[in-house]
Design a protein around this motif. Structure first.
Motif, PDB file in Angstrom:
ATOM      1  N   LEU A   1       0.857  -1.178   0.000  1.00 24.51           N
ATOM      2  CA  LEU A   1       0.000   0.000   0.000  1.00 24.51           C
ATOM      3  C   LEU A   1       0.894   1.230   0.000  1.00 24.51           C
ATOM      4  O   LEU A   1       1.586   1.493   0.986  1.00 24.51           O
ATOM      5  N   ALA A   2       0.920   1.953  -1.132  1.00 26.15           N
ATOM      6  CA  ALA A   2       1.682   3.206  -1.189  1.00 26.15           C
ATOM      7  C   ALA A   2       0.904   4.247  -0.402  1.00 26.15           C
ATOM      8  O   ALA A   2      -0.317   4.344  -0.524  1.00 26.15           O
ATOM      9  N   ALA A   3       1.610   5.033   0.429  1.00 24.40           N
ATOM     10  CA  ALA A   3       0.921   5.933   1.345  1.00 24.40           C
ATOM     11  C   ALA A   3       1.790   7.131   1.699  1.00 24.40           C
ATOM     12  O   ALA A   3       2.935   7.247   1.251  1.00 24.40           O
ATOM     13  N   VAL A   4       1.215   7.999   2.522  1.00 21.96           N
ATOM     14  CA  VAL A   4       1.922   9.136   3.108  1.00 21.96           C
ATOM     15  C   VAL A   4       1.674   9.032   4.607  1.00 21.96           C
ATOM     16  O   VAL A   4       0.560   8.716   5.027  1.00 21.96           O
TER      17      VAL A   4
ATOM     18  N   SER B   1       5.432   3.210   2.213  1.00 13.14           N
ATOM     19  CA  SER B   1       4.544   2.119   1.797  1.00 13.14           C
ATOM     20  C   SER B   1       4.559   1.082   2.905  1.00 13.14           C
ATOM     21  O   SER B   1       5.476   1.062   3.738  1.00 13.14           O
ATOM     22  N   LEU B   2       3.563   0.223   2.915  1.00 13.27           N
ATOM     23  CA  LEU B   2       3.520  -0.799   3.958  1.00 13.27           C
ATOM     24  C   LEU B   2       4.721  -1.730   3.839  1.00 13.27           C
ATOM     25  O   LEU B   2       5.324  -2.099   4.850  1.00 13.27           O
ATOM     26  N   SER B   3       5.110  -2.091   2.608  1.00 11.45           N
ATOM     27  CA  SER B   3       6.247  -3.009   2.458  1.00 11.45           C
ATOM     28  C   SER B   3       7.543  -2.364   2.948  1.00 11.45           C
ATOM     29  O   SER B   3       8.397  -3.035   3.514  1.00 11.45           O
ATOM     30  N   GLU B   4       7.674  -1.051   2.779  1.00 13.90           N
ATOM     31  CA  GLU B   4       8.866  -0.344   3.267  1.00 13.90           C
ATOM     32  C   GLU B   4       8.897  -0.362   4.801  1.00 13.90           C
ATOM     33  O   GLU B   4       9.932  -0.608   5.414  1.00 13.90           O
ATOM     34  N   LEU B   5       7.741  -0.125   5.428  1.00 17.17           N
ATOM     35  CA  LEU B   5       7.657  -0.134   6.891  1.00 17.17           C
ATOM     36  C   LEU B   5       7.875  -1.545   7.441  1.00 17.17           C
ATOM     37  O   LEU B   5       8.384  -1.722   8.542  1.00 17.17           O
ATOM     38  N   ASN B   6       7.472  -2.549   6.659  1.00 19.04           N
ATOM     39  CA  ASN B   6       7.544  -3.959   7.066  1.00 19.04           C
ATOM     40  C   ASN B   6       8.947  -4.544   6.874  1.00 19.04           C
ATOM     41  O   ASN B   6       9.264  -5.577   7.438  1.00 19.04           O
ATOM     42  N   LYS B   7       9.782  -3.844   6.085  1.00 23.78           N
ATOM     43  CA  LYS B   7      11.104  -4.376   5.737  1.00 23.78           C
ATOM     44  C   LYS B   7      11.959  -4.585   6.991  1.00 23.78           C
ATOM     45  O   LYS B   7      12.309  -3.622   7.667  1.00 23.78           O
TER      46      LYS B   7
ATOM     47  N   ILE C   1      -3.794   2.560   9.899  1.00 25.96           N
ATOM     48  CA  ILE C   1      -4.143   2.839   8.505  1.00 25.96           C
ATOM     49  C   ILE C   1      -5.510   3.513   8.466  1.00 25.96           C
ATOM     50  O   ILE C   1      -6.505   2.936   8.907  1.00 25.96           O
ATOM     51  N   SER C   2      -5.559   4.741   7.932  1.00 26.94           N
ATOM     52  CA  SER C   2      -6.836   5.460   7.867  1.00 26.94           C
ATOM     53  C   SER C   2      -7.733   4.877   6.780  1.00 26.94           C
ATOM     54  O   SER C   2      -7.279   4.635   5.657  1.00 26.94           O
TER      55      SER C   2
ATOM     56  N   TYR D   1      -3.960   7.498  -0.195  1.00 29.39           N
ATOM     57  CA  TYR D   1      -4.436   6.581  -1.240  1.00 29.39           C
ATOM     58  C   TYR D   1      -5.914   6.911  -1.468  1.00 29.39           C
ATOM     59  O   TYR D   1      -6.486   7.742  -0.757  1.00 29.39           O
ATOM     60  N   SER D   2      -6.552   6.268  -2.439  1.00 21.65           N
ATOM     61  CA  SER D   2      -7.978   6.539  -2.683  1.00 21.65           C
ATOM     62  C   SER D   2      -8.840   5.649  -1.787  1.00 21.65           C
ATOM     63  O   SER D   2      -8.361   4.666  -1.234  1.00 21.65           O
ATOM     64  N   ARG D   3     -10.095   6.010  -1.669  1.00 18.32           N
ATOM     65  CA  ARG D   3     -11.017   5.199  -0.860  1.00 18.32           C
ATOM     66  C   ARG D   3     -11.163   3.805  -1.465  1.00 18.32           C
ATOM     67  O   ARG D   3     -11.210   2.810  -0.743  1.00 18.32           O
ATOM     68  N   ASP D   4     -11.217   3.710  -2.797  1.00 16.60           N
ATOM     69  CA  ASP D   4     -11.303   2.392  -3.453  1.00 16.60           C
ATOM     70  C   ASP D   4     -10.083   1.539  -3.117  1.00 16.60           C
ATOM     71  O   ASP D   4     -10.201   0.347  -2.855  1.00 16.60           O
ATOM     72  N   GLU D   5      -8.905   2.167  -3.129  1.00 10.74           N
ATOM     73  CA  GLU D   5      -7.671   1.428  -2.835  1.00 10.74           C
ATOM     74  C   GLU D   5      -7.688   0.872  -1.414  1.00 10.74           C
ATOM     75  O   GLU D   5      -7.325  -0.285  -1.194  1.00 10.74           O
TER      76      GLU D   5
END
Length: 196
Positions: free
Chosen positions: A38-41, A49-55, A100-101, A132-136
């Motif tokens: 999940l790309a985010a701010v 991103s979640l993968s970056e935080l999870n690394k 995660i909002s 990210y968008s609401r759909d995402e």
């Protein structure tokens, strides 16, 4: 020379055994769901991103939104308590907390920063995500965490999971815990220690 090769072979088998053990530990958990990215701010306006935080880190995640008038305030207070317990156990360098909002349109980084400042928390290992968008976010929550994230029709409220989710360093969702009332802090710490 022969003695050295026996020692090297023994060291190699221990190394391989340790690798197998960590995989076997993951197998002992009730859930095994690949968590997508999940790309985010974050609350500081930094792209992540979640993968970056999870690394290299175990993640404990939850879903919140700042206009929530029911479960989000106690969940965030409980996550703050968990952060303190993780620090007390000497595990803060190995854990990343992620809130995660589910309302990215309202929850800007500035709004999340103000919301997080109401709690005794440390930015170093707790990120609040938006951007990210609401759909995402609906799709991400449904697929990666098997939980809803949908706006209640005609309202500014959202339906979302109320659990804390344990994600391994390999990006696999392993377990969920009660996040609103009486989270099992000791169980969470024990599970984290099993994964180290």
């Amino acid at each position: 020379m022969k003695g050295k090769s026996i020692i090297a072979a023994a060291a190699l088998s221990l190394f391989l055994l340790a690798g197998c053990q960590s995989e076997n530990v993951e197998e002992s958990f009730p859930m095994k769901v690949e968590v997508g990215d999940l790309a985010a701010v974050d609350q500081n306006g930094e792209s992540t991103s979640l993968s970056e935080l999870n690394k290299g880190k175990i993640v404990i995640a939850d879903f919140i939104f700042t206009n929530c008038d029911t479960v989000c305030l106690p969940m965030t207070a409980n996550m703050a308590k968990l952060q303190k317990k993780i620090a007390d156990a000497g595990l803060e360098d190995e854990i990343q907390l992620v809130s995660i909002s589910v309302d990215p349109e309202h929850d800007t980084p500035e709004v999340l920063k103000e919301y997080s400042s109401r709690y005794e928390m440390k930015d170093e290992n707790w990120s609040f995500l938006t951007g990210y968008s609401r759909d995402e976010i609906e799709s991400f929550a449904n697929v990666s965490f098997k939980t809803p994230a949908a706006q209640v029709e005609g309202s500014n409220q959202f339906v979302h999971g109320t659990s804390f989710y344990l994600v391994s360093e390999n990006g696999v969702l392993l377990k969920q815990y009660e996040g609103v009332s009486n989270p099992p802090y000791e169980e969470m710490i024990e599970d984290i220690e099993k994964l180290k």
